[in-house]
Design a protein around this motif. Structure first.
Motif, mmCIF file in Angstrom:
data_model
loop_
_atom_site.group_PDB
_atom_site.id
_atom_site.type_symbol
_atom_site.label_atom_id
_atom_site.label_comp_id
_atom_site.label_asym_id
_atom_site.label_seq_id
_atom_site.Cartn_x
_atom_site.Cartn_y
_atom_site.Cartn_z
ATOM 1 N N VAL A 177 -13.821 -10.691 -0.941
ATOM 2 C CA VAL A 177 -14.418 -9.361 -1.018
ATOM 3 C C VAL A 177 -15.411 -9.196 0.129
ATOM 4 N N GLU A 178 -15.234 -8.127 0.904
ATOM 5 C CA GLU A 178 -16.131 -7.820 2.013
ATOM 6 C C GLU A 178 -17.151 -6.754 1.635
ATOM 7 N N GLU A 179 -16.713 -5.757 0.883
ATOM 8 C CA GLU A 179 -17.584 -4.634 0.529
ATOM 9 C C GLU A 179 -17.195 -4.125 -0.851
ATOM 10 N N VAL A 180 -18.187 -3.733 -1.637
ATOM 11 C CA VAL A 180 -17.968 -3.244 -2.995
ATOM 12 C C VAL A 180 -18.376 -1.782 -3.069
ATOM 13 N N GLY A 181 -17.460 -0.929 -3.520
ATOM 14 C CA GLY A 181 -17.763 0.488 -3.632
ATOM 15 C C GLY A 181 -18.526 0.821 -4.898
ATOM 16 N N ALA A 182 -19.014 2.039 -4.950
ATOM 17 C CA ALA A 182 -19.786 2.506 -6.104
ATOM 18 C C ALA A 182 -18.942 2.438 -7.368
ATOM 19 N N GLY A 183 -19.568 1.969 -8.437
ATOM 20 C CA GLY A 183 -18.903 1.933 -9.728
ATOM 21 C C GLY A 183 -18.082 0.692 -9.992
ATOM 22 N N VAL A 184 -17.951 -0.193 -9.021
ATOM 23 C CA VAL A 184 -17.170 -1.422 -9.214
ATOM 24 C C VAL A 184 -18.067 -2.486 -9.828
ATOM 25 N N VAL A 185 -17.606 -3.086 -10.908
ATOM 26 C CA VAL A 185 -18.342 -4.179 -11.550
ATOM 27 C C VAL A 185 -17.443 -5.401 -11.622
ATOM 28 N N GLY A 186 -18.051 -6.565 -11.649
ATOM 29 C CA GLY A 186 -17.308 -7.806 -11.804
ATOM 30 C C GLY A 186 -16.911 -8.456 -10.497
ATOM 31 N N TYR A 187 -17.179 -7.810 -9.364
ATOM 32 C CA TYR A 187 -16.861 -8.379 -8.053
ATOM 33 C C TYR A 187 -18.069 -8.218 -7.139
ATOM 34 N N ALA A 188 -18.239 -9.207 -6.248
ATOM 35 C CA ALA A 188 -19.345 -9.183 -5.300
ATOM 36 C C ALA A 188 -18.854 -9.688 -3.951
ATOM 37 N N PRO A 189 -19.513 -9.313 -2.856
ATOM 38 C CA PRO A 189 -19.109 -9.818 -1.544
ATOM 39 C C PRO A 189 -19.012 -11.350 -1.530
ATOM 40 N N GLY A 190 -17.940 -11.830 -0.928
ATOM 41 C CA GLY A 190 -17.711 -13.265 -0.857
ATOM 42 C C GLY A 190 -16.800 -13.811 -1.935
ATOM 43 N N ASP A 191 -16.519 -13.024 -2.979
ATOM 44 C CA ASP A 191 -15.644 -13.498 -4.054
ATOM 45 C C ASP A 191 -14.217 -13.680 -3.528
ATOM 46 N N PRO A 192 -13.570 -14.820 -3.799
ATOM 47 C CA PRO A 192 -12.157 -14.989 -3.431
ATOM 48 C C PRO A 192 -11.260 -14.272 -4.433
ATOM 49 N N VAL A 193 -10.265 -13.534 -3.931
ATOM 50 C CA VAL A 193 -9.411 -12.724 -4.786
ATOM 51 C C VAL A 193 -7.971 -12.762 -4.270
ATOM 52 N N LEU A 194 -7.058 -12.249 -5.097
ATOM 53 C CA LEU A 194 -5.688 -11.957 -4.701
ATOM 54 C C LEU A 194 -5.336 -10.600 -5.268
ATOM 55 N N ALA A 195 -4.410 -9.882 -4.592
ATOM 56 C CA ALA A 195 -4.158 -8.509 -5.023
ATOM 57 C C ALA A 195 -2.825 -8.002 -4.511
ATOM 58 N N PHE A 196 -2.305 -6.998 -5.226
ATOM 59 C CA PHE A 196 -1.227 -6.147 -4.741
ATOM 60 C C PHE A 196 -1.877 -4.849 -4.325
ATOM 61 N N VAL A 197 -1.787 -4.501 -3.034
ATOM 62 C CA VAL A 197 -2.527 -3.349 -2.528
ATOM 63 C C VAL A 197 -1.631 -2.168 -2.175
#
Length: 311
Positions: free
Chosen positions: A71-91
């Motif tokens: 995670v590089e940047e967290v938008g307004a209203g997003v909870v449970g994730y912070a910059p630096g968190d390792p993730v995987l996703a379908f985008v």
């Protein structure tokens, strides 16, 4: 930032790494720094326009939909994730073969557990969740028999393992050189589709016909042929469309795109991390060779997933 871009419907070898604007996180969004991105057959169809009727593209298109990174940047209203968190996703069409991409919290985004590297994590989302969706849609149960056509592709390798873990007897198509590997994944029997008639060989192994056919290769009338391997009253499931009537009361289930449920991607990631779900990386390319990765994926027989690593 740099990304692999199609500027119009075009030949795969005309793709190019090009500059794109750096994304920002809007409300309810995350910006991810990409470490690895995996390719899927749909990516090819989006580039060439072969899927334009079902999945129209807004150009320029950044290629790829499966990603692992941080995670590089967290938008307004997003909870449970912070910059630096390792993730995987379908985008989706946000694009994955890029230095950065945008994702949204939900069932198609998951934390990346310790022990799961970015390359294997990127190989999970679309193929893994599609395999889960197909088996769920057809209601595969312990004690049933299932034929997996296309068992050495990205979805097939997961379908074999997940079907085996459910307690089903798995018959899988595989070349002679891949047969031992597919058996290691849980197939009880394999059929060499290059040397044998898949339906006839399956009926030799299960004379009454299998309970379920998972066909990841054929479409149209080809699915009616595969359905002959099913018992009367059996089921066939496919991510490609085919006839509404397969005969002998074989029920068709066609899944145009996977519908993920909460926890699906997390479960796949946990199982991959602890080794109970094997992730096969058939080929790995650096970001600078992303165009070659796409063309090789389209033209070569590669067992497992093709992944592009991003510095």
């Amino acid at each position: 930032m740099k990304a692999l871009v199609a500027t119009e419907y075009q030949a795969l070898d005309r793709l190019a790494l090009a500059d794109r604007p750096m994304p920002s996180a809007g409300p309810g969004e995350l910006v991810l720094k990409v470490e690895a991105a995996a390719l899927n057959p749909l990516d090819l169809a989006l580039v060439t326009g072969a899927a334009r009727e079902l999945y129209p593209v807004r150009h320029p298109l950044v290629v790829g939909m499966d990603v692992a990174g941080t995670v590089e940047e967290v938008g307004a209203g997003v909870v449970g994730y912070a910059p630096g968190d390792p993730v995987l996703a379908f985008v989706g069409q946000a694009g994955a073969v890029a230095e950065y991409t945008v994702a949204a919290p939900g069932p198609r985004l998951a934390p990346r557990p310790p022990g799961l590297d970015a390359v294997r994590a990127a190989a999970l989302p679309e193929s893994g969740m599609t395999a889960v969706c197909l088996l769920r849609a057809v209601g595969l149960r312990a004690g049933e028999s299932v034929l997996v056509v296309g068992a050495t592709g990205g979805i097939g390798l997961y379908a074999v393992q997940l079907a085996h873990s459910l307690g089903a007897r798995v018959i899988a198509t595989a070349t002679a050189q891949d047969a031992a590997y597919v058996r290691e994944l849980g197939a009880a029997d394999t059929v060499d589709y290059r040397e044998r008639d898949v339906v006839q060989e399956t009926l030799t192994l299960v004379p009454a016909g299998v309970d379920v056919v998972v066909d990841l290769v054929n479409r149209g009338d080809g699915l009616a042929e595969s359905a002959r391997a099913a018992r009367p009253g059996g089921r066939l499931v496919s991510p490609l469309y085919g006839p509404p009537d397969l005969g002998r009361e074989v029920s068709p289930v066609y899944i145009g795109s996977f519908t993920s449920e909460p926890g699906d991607l997390e479960s796949l990631a946990r199982r991959a991390a602890d080794g109970t779900l094997r992730v096969e990386i058939g080929a790995r390319y650096p970001f600078a060779e992303a165009v070659t990765a796409v063309t090789d994926f389209a033209t070569k027989h590669i067992r497992g997933k093709v992944v592009v690593t991003v510095p």
